[in-house]
Write a protein that holds these residues in place. Structure first.
Motif, PDB file in Angstrom:
ATOM      1  N   GLY A 134     -10.677   5.978   9.407  1.00 18.64           N
ATOM      2  CA  GLY A 134     -10.597   4.690   8.736  1.00 18.64           C
ATOM      3  C   GLY A 134     -10.202   4.727   7.286  1.00 18.64           C
ATOM      4  N   LEU A 135     -10.861   3.854   6.553  1.00 21.01           N
ATOM      5  CA  LEU A 135     -10.456   3.572   5.188  1.00 21.01           C
ATOM      6  C   LEU A 135     -10.609   4.762   4.253  1.00 21.01           C
ATOM      7  CD1 LEU A 135     -12.007   0.011   4.916  1.00 21.01           C
ATOM      8  CD2 LEU A 135      -9.589   0.584   5.117  1.00 21.01           C
ATOM      9  N   ARG A 136     -11.611   5.599   4.470  1.00 21.45           N
ATOM     10  CA  ARG A 136     -11.794   6.742   3.575  1.00 21.45           C
ATOM     11  C   ARG A 136     -10.588   7.683   3.628  1.00 21.45           C
ATOM     12  NH1 ARG A 136     -17.489   9.218   5.182  1.00 21.45           N
ATOM     13  NH2 ARG A 136     -16.662   8.627   7.225  1.00 21.45           N
ATOM     14  N   GLN A 137     -10.073   7.927   4.850  1.00 16.51           N
ATOM     15  CA  GLN A 137      -8.923   8.816   5.001  1.00 16.51           C
ATOM     16  C   GLN A 137      -7.665   8.196   4.373  1.00 16.51           C
ATOM     17  OE1 GLN A 137     -11.188   8.258   7.334  1.00 16.51           O
ATOM     18  NE2 GLN A 137     -12.031  10.312   7.610  1.00 16.51           N
ATOM     19  N   ILE A 138      -7.511   6.882   4.577  1.00 14.24           N
ATOM     20  CA  ILE A 138      -6.344   6.196   4.001  1.00 14.24           C
ATOM     21  C   ILE A 138      -6.430   6.188   2.481  1.00 14.24           C
ATOM     22  CG2 ILE A 138      -5.124   4.000   3.846  1.00 14.24           C
ATOM     23  CD1 ILE A 138      -6.036   3.425   6.705  1.00 14.24           C
ATOM     24  N   ARG A 139      -7.642   5.923   1.960  1.00 18.03           N
ATOM     25  CA  ARG A 139      -7.819   5.901   0.510  1.00 18.03           C
ATOM     26  C   ARG A 139      -7.541   7.289  -0.087  1.00 18.03           C
ATOM     27  NH1 ARG A 139      -9.855   1.757  -2.081  1.00 18.03           N
ATOM     28  NH2 ARG A 139     -10.948   0.941  -0.236  1.00 18.03           N
ATOM     29  N   ALA A 140      -7.944   8.333   0.627  1.00 19.93           N
ATOM     30  CA  ALA A 140      -7.678   9.702   0.169  1.00 19.93           C
ATOM     31  C   ALA A 140      -6.170   9.947   0.083  1.00 19.93           C
ATOM     32  CB  ALA A 140      -8.333  10.701   1.121  1.00 19.93           C
TER      33      ALA A 140
ATOM     34  N   LEU B  71       3.374   5.378   3.248  1.00 19.65           N
ATOM     35  CA  LEU B  71       2.569   5.048   2.071  1.00 19.65           C
ATOM     36  C   LEU B  71       2.403   3.543   1.886  1.00 19.65           C
ATOM     37  CD1 LEU B  71       1.046   5.976  -0.433  1.00 19.65           C
ATOM     38  CD2 LEU B  71       3.242   6.045  -1.662  1.00 19.65           C
ATOM     39  N   ILE B  72       3.483   2.812   1.960  1.00 22.56           N
ATOM     40  CA  ILE B  72       3.409   1.366   1.704  1.00 22.56           C
ATOM     41  C   ILE B  72       2.567   0.641   2.765  1.00 22.56           C
ATOM     42  CG2 ILE B  72       4.754  -0.770   1.600  1.00 22.56           C
ATOM     43  CD1 ILE B  72       6.931   0.800   0.151  1.00 22.56           C
ATOM     44  N   PRO B  73       2.824   0.859   4.063  1.00 22.19           N
ATOM     45  CA  PRO B  73       1.984   0.148   5.045  1.00 22.19           C
ATOM     46  C   PRO B  73       0.508   0.551   4.988  1.00 22.19           C
ATOM     47  CG  PRO B  73       3.481   1.691   6.140  1.00 22.19           C
ATOM     48  CD  PRO B  73       3.930   1.573   4.733  1.00 22.19           C
ATOM     49  N   LEU B  74       0.228   1.845   4.723  1.00 21.11           N
ATOM     50  CA  LEU B  74      -1.181   2.248   4.634  1.00 21.11           C
ATOM     51  C   LEU B  74      -1.839   1.695   3.373  1.00 21.11           C
ATOM     52  CD1 LEU B  74      -1.076   5.942   5.930  1.00 21.11           C
ATOM     53  CD2 LEU B  74      -1.973   3.921   7.097  1.00 21.11           C
ATOM     54  N   LYS B  75      -1.093   1.668   2.275  1.00 21.20           N
ATOM     55  CA  LYS B  75      -1.649   1.091   1.049  1.00 21.20           C
ATOM     56  C   LYS B  75      -1.917  -0.404   1.224  1.00 21.20           C
ATOM     57  CE  LYS B  75      -1.046   1.012  -3.955  1.00 21.20           C
ATOM     58  NZ  LYS B  75      -1.474  -0.391  -4.101  1.00 21.20           N
ATOM     59  N   SER B  76      -1.060  -1.057   1.996  1.00 20.98           N
ATOM     60  CA  SER B  76      -1.266  -2.491   2.220  1.00 20.98           C
ATOM     61  C   SER B  76      -2.558  -2.756   3.000  1.00 20.98           C
ATOM     62  CB  SER B  76      -0.064  -3.093   2.962  1.00 20.98           C
ATOM     63  OG  SER B  76      -0.007  -2.615   4.298  1.00 20.98           O
ATOM     64  N   ILE B  77      -2.931  -1.819   3.882  1.00 23.42           N
ATOM     65  CA  ILE B  77      -4.202  -1.947   4.605  1.00 23.42           C
ATOM     66  C   ILE B  77      -5.358  -1.921   3.618  1.00 23.42           C
ATOM     67  CG2 ILE B  77      -5.774  -0.793   6.213  1.00 23.42           C
ATOM     68  CD1 ILE B  77      -3.309   0.162   7.753  1.00 23.42           C
ATOM     69  N   LEU B  78      -5.310  -0.994   2.666  1.00 24.34           N
ATOM     70  CA  LEU B  78      -6.363  -0.922   1.637  1.00 24.34           C
ATOM     71  C   LEU B  78      -6.395  -2.179   0.796  1.00 24.34           C
ATOM     72  CD1 LEU B  78      -6.312   2.686   0.136  1.00 24.34           C
ATOM     73  CD2 LEU B  78      -7.973   1.678   1.690  1.00 24.34           C
ATOM     74  N   ASP B  79      -5.224  -2.648   0.404  1.00 21.15           N
ATOM     75  CA  ASP B  79      -5.152  -3.848  -0.439  1.00 21.15           C
ATOM     76  C   ASP B  79      -5.736  -5.060   0.282  1.00 21.15           C
ATOM     77  OD1 ASP B  79      -3.977  -2.377  -2.445  1.00 21.15           O
ATOM     78  OD2 ASP B  79      -1.917  -2.958  -1.926  1.00 21.15           O
ATOM     79  N   GLU B  80      -5.407  -5.182   1.571  1.00 25.21           N
ATOM     80  CA  GLU B  80      -5.928  -6.308   2.344  1.00 25.21           C
ATOM     81  C   GLU B  80      -7.443  -6.217   2.482  1.00 25.21           C
ATOM     82  OE1 GLU B  80      -4.505  -9.033   3.585  1.00 25.21           O
ATOM     83  OE2 GLU B  80      -2.618  -8.467   2.625  1.00 25.21           O
ATOM     84  N   TYR B  81      -7.941  -5.007   2.694  1.00 28.90           N
ATOM     85  CA  TYR B  81      -9.388  -4.809   2.809  1.00 28.90           C
ATOM     86  C   TYR B  81     -10.089  -5.136   1.485  1.00 28.90           C
ATOM     87  CZ  TYR B  81     -13.904  -2.487   3.206  1.00 28.90           C
ATOM     88  OH  TYR B  81     -15.248  -2.222   3.192  1.00 28.90           O
ATOM     89  N   ASP B  82      -9.559  -4.617   0.396  1.00 27.06           N
ATOM     90  CA  ASP B  82     -10.165  -4.873  -0.909  1.00 27.06           C
ATOM     91  C   ASP B  82     -10.151  -6.367  -1.236  1.00 27.06           C
ATOM     92  OD1 ASP B  82     -10.647  -2.194  -1.256  1.00 27.06           O
ATOM     93  OD2 ASP B  82      -8.842  -1.817  -2.455  1.00 27.06           O
ATOM     94  N   TYR B  83      -9.064  -7.041  -0.856  1.00 31.97           N
ATOM     95  CA  TYR B  83      -8.984  -8.484  -1.097  1.00 31.97           C
ATOM     96  C   TYR B  83     -10.022  -9.223  -0.261  1.00 31.97           C
ATOM     97  CZ  TYR B  83      -7.338 -13.286  -1.032  1.00 31.97           C
ATOM     98  OH  TYR B  83      -7.277 -14.654  -1.108  1.00 31.97           O
ATOM     99  N   ALA B  84     -10.197  -8.808   0.990  1.00 28.79           N
ATOM    100  CA  ALA B  84     -11.191  -9.454   1.861  1.00 28.79           C
ATOM    101  C   ALA B  84     -12.597  -9.269   1.314  1.00 28.79           C
ATOM    102  CB  ALA B  84     -11.088  -8.878   3.279  1.00 28.79           C
ATOM    103  N   MET B  85     -12.905  -8.072   0.789  1.00 36.21           N
ATOM    104  CA  MET B  85     -14.213  -7.823   0.201  1.00 36.21           C
ATOM    105  C   MET B  85     -14.422  -8.694  -1.033  1.00 36.21           C
ATOM    106  SD  MET B  85     -15.873  -5.793   2.095  1.00 36.21           S
ATOM    107  CE  MET B  85     -17.212  -5.366   0.980  1.00 36.21           C
ATOM    108  N   HIS B  86     -13.411  -8.778  -1.872  1.00 39.18           N
ATOM    109  CA  HIS B  86     -13.505  -9.620  -3.066  1.00 39.18           C
ATOM    110  C   HIS B  86     -13.704 -11.080  -2.673  1.00 39.18           C
ATOM    111  CE1 HIS B  86     -12.586 -11.335  -7.001  1.00 39.18           C
ATOM    112  NE2 HIS B  86     -11.696 -12.111  -6.393  1.00 39.18           N
ATOM    113  N   LEU B  87     -12.971 -11.505  -1.663  1.00 34.28           N
ATOM    114  CA  LEU B  87     -13.066 -12.893  -1.223  1.00 34.28           C
ATOM    115  C   LEU B  87     -14.448 -13.202  -0.666  1.00 34.28           C
ATOM    116  CD1 LEU B  87     -11.527 -15.567  -0.764  1.00 34.28           C
ATOM    117  CD2 LEU B  87     -10.875 -14.692   1.488  1.00 34.28           C
ATOM    118  N   SER B  88     -14.995 -12.284   0.127  1.00 35.47           N
ATOM    119  CA  SER B  88     -16.314 -12.522   0.729  1.00 35.47           C
ATOM    120  C   SER B  88     -17.391 -12.587  -0.342  1.00 35.47           C
ATOM    121  CB  SER B  88     -16.643 -11.427   1.748  1.00 35.47           C
ATOM    122  OG  SER B  88     -16.784 -10.172   1.115  1.00 35.47           O
TER     123      SER B  88
END
Length: 297
Positions: free
Chosen positions: A4-10, A67-84
């Motif tokens: 998941g996200l930890r591997q992508i963030r790495a 890189l771009i599609p995986l980074k977009s996954i992180l960005d979407e997740y971070d945005y969802a957390m901020h929104l919540s």
């Protein structure tokens, strides 16, 4: 995706830093853990993400494409957390709670404090009521949630058990009962009784158990009946009489003469429940408050 996200963030952080050690430091993990995360991601994706030698790290062609599609996954997740978080911080509304006075002054403040950390802008209205009044308030929708006893079953109300609240004798230090090694109900009834008003769970339990022990209620000296337990404690404090009250009753420094004693042949308790109407409005906030109550008892 298995990993998941930890591997992508790495992966994204190494691509940005172009250095495993710096990326590991930025992520606050060890270099070996970072290496393992990249190996896991590469195994799942089926490609090599980085070329690495003693001097430098370079991203592969496949890694660059991902890189771009995986980074977009992180960005979407971070945005969802901020929104919540922003949604929780800005939730507006009102919860109405009916609660027994003993619970209102002891357990309720902490429940409200915990609730407010997540819903700081939600207003909570508290009604200090007796057992019958709480059930009626929940049933008629006057309140969203009740904390009390369930003296009568009602198909319109959901009850969830919280805990057992034993009843004990509260007596003044000036009263000779306070020095008794063992106290029986016959000893207690020798003194004037301070009871709560009809409709309270305490007086209902008292009356029921007195009859079961074979005593005639008409022969009992009831010197005072009060609405609030603090009033009963004040009367006990000056030795106006004795009172049988819930164990949860808080005794403050205002009542320095009041002591608690157990009655050997009188061991009833009242069951405290969370009460909710089956078809409750404001369900999200009510459920959140209910869960806090159940998790912090």
């Amino acid at each position: 995706m298995k990993h998941g996200l930890r591997q992508i963030r790495a992966f994204v952080e190494i691509a940005a830093q172009k250095n495993f050690s710096k990326a590991a430091e930025k992520l606050c993990i060890s270099a070996s853990t970072l290496t393992l995360q990249i190996q896991q991601l590469e195994a799942e994706l089926g490609v090599t993400l980085f070329e690495r030698d003693k001097h430098q790290v370079s991203i592969t062609f496949e890694g660059q494409q991902l890189l771009i599609p995986l980074k977009s996954i992180l960005d979407e997740y971070d945005y969802a957390m901020h929104l919540s978080r922003n949604m929780a911080d800005n939730v507006l509304g009102v919860i109405t709670v009916a609660v027994l006075p003993t619970i209102a002054s002891t357990l309720l403040p902490n429940w409200i404090k915990i609730f407010k950390t997540t819903y700081p802008k939600v207003k909570i209205v508290v009604y200090d009521l007796n057992a019958n009044e709480i059930q009626e308030a929940v049933k008629t929708g006057v309140v969203n949630i009740g904390i009390g006893t369930a003296e009568q079953s009602d198909a319109a109300i959901d009850n969830i058990r919280l805990f057992e609240d034993d009843l004990e004798l509260f007596v003044s230090k000036e009263n000779e009962l306070a020095s008794f090694e063992k106290i029986y109900m016959r000893d207690v009834l020798h003194y004037p009784q301070i009871l709560t008003l009809p409709g309270s769970s305490v007086v209902q339990i008292f009356m029921k158990n007195i009859e079961q022990l074979g005593y005639n209620i008409q022969n009992i000296d009831i010197t005072c009946q009060v609405r609030y337990l603090s009033t009963a404690l004040g009367l006990v404090n000056v030795n106006t009489g004795v009172a049988i009250l819930p164990k949860s009753t808080p005794v403050s420094n205002f009542f320095p003469n009041v002591v608690r004693r157990k009655i050997i042949d009188f061991k009833p308790s009242r069951t405290i429940f969370v009460l909710q109407p089956k078809n409750c409005s404001n369900a999200t906030l009510s459920e959140a408050f209910k869960n806090i109550v159940l998790e912090n008892i």
